[in-house]
Every structure is written in structure tokens, then in C-alpha cells.
Motif scaffolding. Structure first.
Motif, PDB file in Angstrom:
ATOM      1  N   LYS A  92       4.731  -8.891   2.796  1.00  0.00           N
ATOM      2  CA  LYS A  92       5.820  -7.956   3.031  1.00  0.00           C
ATOM      3  C   LYS A  92       5.294  -6.749   3.796  1.00  0.00           C
ATOM      4  O   LYS A  92       4.197  -6.266   3.518  1.00  0.00           O
ATOM      5  N   THR A  93       6.062  -6.280   4.752  1.00  0.00           N
ATOM      6  CA  THR A  93       5.667  -5.088   5.502  1.00  0.00           C
ATOM      7  C   THR A  93       6.008  -3.844   4.694  1.00  0.00           C
ATOM      8  O   THR A  93       6.860  -3.876   3.800  1.00  0.00           O
ATOM      9  N   LYS A 139       5.856   0.818   5.096  1.00  0.00           N
ATOM     10  CA  LYS A 139       5.624   1.970   5.967  1.00  0.00           C
ATOM     11  C   LYS A 139       4.292   2.606   5.602  1.00  0.00           C
ATOM     12  O   LYS A 139       3.974   2.793   4.445  1.00  0.00           O
ATOM     13  N   ILE A 188       4.249   0.603  10.771  1.00  0.00           N
ATOM     14  CA  ILE A 188       4.622  -0.436   9.812  1.00  0.00           C
ATOM     15  C   ILE A 188       3.349  -1.240   9.572  1.00  0.00           C
ATOM     16  O   ILE A 188       2.673  -1.649  10.507  1.00  0.00           O
ATOM     17  N   ALA A 189       2.994  -1.451   8.312  1.00  0.00           N
ATOM     18  CA  ALA A 189       1.766  -2.159   7.965  1.00  0.00           C
ATOM     19  C   ALA A 189       2.104  -3.493   7.319  1.00  0.00           C
ATOM     20  O   ALA A 189       3.203  -3.700   6.811  1.00  0.00           O
ATOM     21  N   LEU A 190       1.156  -4.386   7.348  1.00  0.00           N
ATOM     22  CA  LEU A 190       1.301  -5.702   6.734  1.00  0.00           C
ATOM     23  C   LEU A 190       0.034  -5.981   5.944  1.00  0.00           C
ATOM     24  O   LEU A 190      -1.067  -5.972   6.492  1.00  0.00           O
TER      25      LEU A 190
END
Length: 97
Positions: A8-9, A11, A16-18
């Protein structure tokens, strides 16, 4: 095809991080390349920088071996034909001038 994971991504600052599963074997701090291809994101390790040779580790290791620098008069090489000296090659590929 390999194993598939769901992530799930979220913030992170202005990005935006994964989060990637540890099972993928990606180490912390690894630099990754991300590209979009036909609507899919492809994530791969970035090319590793070429290693630099540290001369300090070998400097002086030949001391006492009897090795000597090559004298200028011994630096004689026989001419060998080079591709770009071949008239047929030049006629076909020529120079870019």
C-alpha cells in the motif's frame, strides 16, 4: 513469473512512498530506478557505480622484485593493419567528416 506481493502506498513528506516486503531481498539504502512502461511501474536496482582502484594497496609491492620501467628505446611496436586503414572499409563506412 515470480512471487506476487501486495503493498500500500502512503504519504511521506511531499512524496508518495511504497513499502516493499523484506522477502524481496532489497536492502535498506539501496538505490532503485523506477520507470513507467505501458501503465505499469517497473522497479529495479540502479546500476552500481564502477569501483575505483585504490593504488595505495599495491604501491610499492613490486619493490625488490627486480622489475624495471621499460626504456623508451624498447618501446617499439610492429605496425599492424588497422580497420580504418583498409580502403574497402573506408569506402563503405568512410569518415563522418
Amino acid at each position: 513469473m515470480g512471487v506476487e506481493y501486495t503493498a500500500k502506498t502512503f504519504k511521506s513528506g511531499n512524496s508518495i512512498a511504497l513499502r516493499l516486503p523484506k522477502a524481496l531481498g532489497i536492502k535498506e539504502g539501496m538505490e532503485m530506478k523506477v520507470r513507467e512502461e505501458d501503465g505499469n511501474l517497473i522497479v529495479a536496482p540502479a546500476d552500481r557505480p564502477k569501483r575505483k582502484f585504490n593504488i595505495d594497496k599495491v604501491w610499492g609491492c613490486a619493490a625488490g622484485s627486480g622489475l624495471q620501467p621499460i626504456k623508451p628505446e624498447d618501446r617499439v611496436f610492429e605496425h599492424r593493419p588497422l580497420l580504418w586503414e583498409d580502403p574497402e572499409w573506408m569506402a563503405k563506412y568512410g569518415s563522418a567528416e
